[in-house]
Motif scaffolding. Sequence first.
Motif, PDB file in Angstrom:
ATOM      1  N   LYS A  93       5.472  54.495  14.319  1.00 37.87           N
ATOM      2  CA  LYS A  93       4.000  54.414  14.295  1.00 37.87           C
ATOM      3  C   LYS A  93       3.520  53.706  13.028  1.00 37.87           C
ATOM      4  CE  LYS A  93      -0.074  55.933  15.945  1.00 37.87           C
ATOM      5  NZ  LYS A  93      -0.859  54.752  15.739  1.00 37.87           N
ATOM      6  N   LEU A 103       1.849  51.806  20.499  1.00 40.30           N
ATOM      7  CA  LEU A 103       3.007  52.597  20.930  1.00 40.30           C
ATOM      8  C   LEU A 103       2.554  53.598  21.974  1.00 40.30           C
ATOM      9  CD1 LEU A 103       5.900  53.842  20.713  1.00 40.30           C
ATOM     10  CD2 LEU A 103       5.013  55.227  18.829  1.00 40.30           C
ATOM     11  N   LEU A 115       9.707  54.355  25.832  1.00 42.91           N
ATOM     12  CA  LEU A 115       8.860  53.888  24.737  1.00 42.91           C
ATOM     13  C   LEU A 115       8.337  52.521  25.135  1.00 42.91           C
ATOM     14  CD1 LEU A 115      10.953  54.587  21.505  1.00 42.91           C
ATOM     15  CD2 LEU A 115       9.272  56.052  22.604  1.00 42.91           C
ATOM     16  N   ILE A 117       6.110  49.427  23.512  1.00 42.03           N
ATOM     17  CA  ILE A 117       5.572  48.871  22.275  1.00 42.03           C
ATOM     18  C   ILE A 117       4.951  47.519  22.607  1.00 42.03           C
ATOM     19  CG2 ILE A 117       6.192  47.896  20.028  1.00 42.03           C
ATOM     20  CD1 ILE A 117       8.400  50.521  21.499  1.00 42.03           C
TER      21      ILE A 117
END
Length: 123
Positions: A93, A103, A115, A117
């Motif tokens: 983060k 994120l 995840l 991103i």
Amino acid sequence: MTEVDKSTEHIDFKFYHNFNGHQIQNKQVEVTLYRILQEGINNIFKYSKATKVDIQLKSYEDIYMLTIEDNGIGFDAKKVVKENSGLGFKGIKNRLDAINGFLEIESQEGRGTTLLIEIKKDF
């Protein structure tokens, strides 16, 4: 053989991309993506008990998108985010905040983790 070496024997990694010779020109973005990927894989080795990991790094018109998806044991993502626990996620983060990245963590106990991103190319 180290513990990490043992864990990799049982994980099938697949990597997908659409770069076709293109390279990320911004070194800060490049290093940020590398470090996030490194942390994500480290977390998979340590905690996930996954047998399959799919990693995608895609270049779109305005953004780079990195997804790391595993079929491991998962965790309560809402709790980790709410309590701001998990040093690895704090590091990710912080890296993204420095370049105005995004994120998203999707995970449920027993159902794996994803995840997502996103980093704007012109941050």
